[in-house]
Design a protein around this motif. Structure first.
Motif, mmCIF file in Angstrom:
data_model
loop_
_atom_site.group_PDB
_atom_site.id
_atom_site.type_symbol
_atom_site.label_atom_id
_atom_site.label_comp_id
_atom_site.label_asym_id
_atom_site.label_seq_id
_atom_site.Cartn_x
_atom_site.Cartn_y
_atom_site.Cartn_z
ATOM 1 N N GLY A 153 0.817 -1.213 0.000
ATOM 2 C CA GLY A 153 0.000 0.000 0.000
ATOM 3 C C GLY A 153 0.847 1.257 0.000
ATOM 4 O O GLY A 153 0.514 2.247 -0.672
ATOM 5 N N THR A 204 -5.645 -5.044 -4.091
ATOM 6 C CA THR A 204 -5.932 -4.768 -2.683
ATOM 7 C C THR A 204 -7.042 -5.672 -2.137
ATOM 8 O O THR A 204 -7.205 -5.782 -0.922
ATOM 9 C CB THR A 204 -6.328 -3.295 -2.486
ATOM 10 O OG1 THR A 204 -7.444 -2.966 -3.327
ATOM 11 C CG2 THR A 204 -5.166 -2.370 -2.812
ATOM 12 N N GLY A 232 -4.576 -0.534 1.906
ATOM 13 C CA GLY A 232 -4.316 -0.467 0.481
ATOM 14 C C GLY A 232 -4.440 0.913 -0.129
ATOM 15 O O GLY A 232 -3.710 1.252 -1.064
ATOM 16 N N TRP A 233 -5.362 1.743 0.407
ATOM 17 C CA TRP A 233 -5.689 2.994 -0.270
ATOM 18 C C TRP A 233 -5.408 4.255 0.535
ATOM 19 O O TRP A 233 -5.358 5.349 -0.037
ATOM 20 C CB TRP A 233 -7.171 2.996 -0.668
ATOM 21 C CG TRP A 233 -7.495 2.075 -1.800
ATOM 22 C CD1 TRP A 233 -8.183 0.900 -1.733
ATOM 23 C CD2 TRP A 233 -7.158 2.254 -3.180
ATOM 24 N NE1 TRP A 233 -8.296 0.328 -2.979
ATOM 25 C CE2 TRP A 233 -7.679 1.139 -3.889
ATOM 26 C CE3 TRP A 233 -6.466 3.236 -3.884
ATOM 27 C CZ2 TRP A 233 -7.525 0.993 -5.261
ATOM 28 C CZ3 TRP A 233 -6.313 3.092 -5.251
ATOM 29 C CH2 TRP A 233 -6.844 1.988 -5.921
#
Length: 494
Positions: free
Chosen positions: A90, A111, A326-327
Motif C-alpha cells: 500500500g 488490494t 491499500g488505499w
C-alpha cells in the motif's frame, strides 16, 4: 511484556508439575492406590535406569518453562509478519502501478487479494492443524510469507505479481486462523492478555511496514522491488522458533498427562481422589477436559447466530482495514500530502493499535457484553471518514488518530472468538468460520473502492461507502458481543 507472560505461565506450569510427583518430606515418594490412597513409601524410587521421579519432574518443569518462553517469542514474531506483505504494498502502490502498468481497477483487485486468499486458505487451517499440528502449520506459513515476499517484486509482470502475491497471503491466512487456537490451548486462563500481546505485535509490524518502507526504498535508490523484498528477512526470522513445534500434533504440553499420572487416573473411579487433584493440564487451566477441552466434532457452527454475527463483524472490520492499508496513503497523496508523510500517517493509524490492542482485549475479557466497545470504535471511524471528506490535508493527523482507534476492531474480534466458544476445538471451528466467511464478505470492498475512484475521479464516493459500512459493522458487533457460546446455540438449534 513477553517476559512477564512467559514468567507467569512458567511458574504455573512448574508448580503444577511439581505437584504431579512431589516427594515426601523424608525423601521418599508415595503412590496412590485404587481409591486415591497410598501403597506405601518407595524409598529412593527410580524408573529403570533413570533419575528419581522428583528429579525428573523438576527437569520436565524446566523444559516446559523454556518451551512456553519460546512459544511466546514465536507468537510475537509470527504476529509481526501478518501485515507487512499488505501494508508495504500500500505504501508503494503508486510506484508498483507505474512500474507494472496497472489500472485503478487492477490495483483494486490487488488490494482485494488478501481477503480472497484469507477466505479460501483460512478455512483449511483447522484440518491442516489436526493433521500436522498448529505449530507446524504456522511454521510453514512463515516460510511461505518469506518466500513470497522475496519472489513477488521480481516477477516482471502484473499477472506474475498477482499470482505470487497469493503465496505470502496463504501463509498469513492459516496463521491468522490458528493464533486464537494456540492461545486457547496453551494459555486458557490468559486469553485476553495473550490476545492483546500478539495483537500489539501485529499492530507494531503493520506500523513499521507503513513507516519505513518508503524511506528505505528511497535509500535504495527508489527501487521499489528491493523496498518490498526486504520484508522477507523478518519472515525468515519468524520461522526459527516454530521449528521446535513441528512435531506437536496434540494439545499443549500443559494439557498432556504423563504416563504415570494417566495410570493413576485409570485406577481411580469417578468422584474419588482429593479436592484439587487432576491432571497437570487441569490444574494449569482450571478446567476439566471433558467440559472445556473435549473435541467438538459434532459442532455445527452454522446453527449459531453468534457465529454469523461474529463473521459479519469480522468481515466488515476487515473491509475497513484492507481499504485503509491499500488505499489510505493514496488518499493522503491525492490531497497534496507528500509520499513519505502519507506513509507516516498510515503508520500512525497502525501504531495506534500497539497500546490499544493490548488494552482492548483485556477490557473486553472482563465485560459481560462487548457491545459498548464496538460502538466506540465505530463512532471513531465515522468521525475519521467525515474529516477525510471535508479537510483531508488540514486535519490529516486528527483523522489518522481517529481511524487508528477504529482499526482496533480487529483485536476485539479475535478476543470475542476466544470468548464465544468453550473448548479449543470450538475456538478452532469458530475462528475458521468467522475469518473465512468474514474475508469473503470483505472481498468486494477494496475492489469497489478502486472502481469508484477510477470512474468518479475523486474520493467522495469511496469515503461515503467506507462510512456506510460502519453501521452494519456496529450492529453485528453488538450482537456478537453478547455473553453466550456457539456450543450452546448450536445445541439448541438457534
Amino acid at each position: 511484556m513477553m517476559g512477564l507472560m512467559a514468567g507467569e505461565e512458567s511458574r504455573t506450569v512448574a508448580s503444577t508439575t511439581t505437584c504431579a510427583a512431589a516427594p515426601a518430606s523424608d525423601g521418599t515418594e508415595t503412590r496412590e492406590g485404587p481409591a486415591g490412597g497410598t501403597d506405601g513409601p518407595e524409598p529412593g524410587h527410580r524408573e529403570a535406569g533413570g533419575p528419581e521421579v522428583g528429579d525428573r519432574g523438576a527437569g520436565r518443569s524446566g523444559t516446559r518453562a523454556w518451551t512456553v518462553r519460546l512459544l511466546v517469542v514465536g507468537i510475537v514474531l509470527a504476529a509481526l509478519n501478518l501485515r507487512p506483505a499488505i501494508v508495504s504494498l500500500g505504501a508503494l502502490l503508486e510506484e508498483v502501478r507505474t512500474g507494472l502498468g496497472m489500472s485503478g481497477t487492477v490495483a483494486g483487485l490487488l488490494t482485494s487479494l488478501p481477503s480472497l486468499c484469507f477466505a479460501v486458505f483460512g478455512v483449511t487451517a483447522p484440518r491442516l492443524a489436526r493433521r500436522f499440528g498448529p505449530g507446524a502449520v504456522v511454521c510453514a506459513g512463515m516460510t511461505a510469507i518469506g518466500a513470497g515476499l522475496l519472489i513477488r517484486p521480481f516477477t516482471g509482470s502484473t499477472a506474475g505479481f498477482l499470482a505470487v502475491s497469493a503465496l505470502p497471503l496463504m501463509g498469513i491466512a492459516v496463521s491468522n486462523v490458528l493464533m486464537p487456537v494456540i492461545v486457547k490451548q496453551w494459555f486458557p486462563d490468559r486469553v485476553g492478555s495473550m490476545t492483546g500481546l500478539y495483537s500489539m505485535a501485529l499492530a507494531l509490524g503493520t506500523a513499521l511496514a507503513a513507516a519505513v518502507t518508503v524511506p528505505v526504498t528511497e535509500a535504495l535508490g527508489g527501487n521499489w522491488e528491493s523496498g518490498l523484498a526486504l520484508w522477507a528477512a523478518l519472515a525468515a526470522a519468524a520461522v526459527l522458533p516454530w521449528l521446535l513445534f513441528l512435531g506437536e500434533r496434540g494439545r499443549a504440553p500443559a494439557e498432556r498427562t504423563p504416563a504415570r499420572e494417566r495410570h493413576r487416573g485409570e485406577r481411580r473411579t469417578p468422584g474419588e481422589g482429593k479436592p484439587g487433584e487432576g491432571t497437570p493440564g487441569e490444574r494449569v487451566s482450571g478446567r476439566h477436559p471433558s467440559r472445556e477441552q473435549a473435541p467438538a466434532p459434532g459442532l455445527r457452527i452454522t446453527r449459531s447466530r453468534t457465529a454469523w454475527a461474529l463473521a459479519v463483524f469480522f468481515g466488515l472490520q476487515a473491509t475497513a482495514a484492507y481499504i485503509t492499508m491499500g488505499w489510505m496513503p493514496q488518499i493522503f497523496r491525492d490531497a497534496g500530502v507528500p509520499a513519505s508523510t502519507a506513509g507516516l500517517l498510515l503508520a500512525l493509524i497502525m501504531v495506534m493499535g500497539v497500546p490499544l490492542a493490548f488494552v482492548i482485549p483485556r477490557v473486553a475479557a472482563r465485560l459481560p457484553h462487548q457491545g459498548p466497545i464496538v460502538v466506540v470504535l465505530g463512532a471513531s471511524g465515522l468521525a475519521g471518514y467525515a474529516g477525510l471528506y471535508f479537510a483531508p490535508a488540514a486535519g490529516a493527523l486528527a483523522w489518522a488518530l481517529l481511524l487508528g482507534i477504529a482499526n482496533c476492531a480487529f483485536p476485539l474480534a479475535l478476543t470475542m472468538v476466544g470468548m464465544r466458544a468453550r473448548s479449543g476445538a470450538g475456538v478452532a471451528k469458530l475462528s475458521a468460520f468467522a475469518q473465512s466467511t468474514g474475508y469473503l464478505i470483505s472481498l468486494p470492498g477494496p475492489l469497489l473502492v478502486g472502481v469508484l475512484y477510477q470512474h468518479s475521479g475523486g474520493w467522495g464516493l469511496p469515503l461515503a461507502l467506507m462510512a456506510a459500512l460502519l453501521i452494519p459493522q456496529m450492529v453485528a458487533g453488538v450482537l456478537a458481543g453478547r455473553a453466550r457460546t456457539v456450543e450452546e446455540e448450536a445445541a439448541a438449534g438457534r
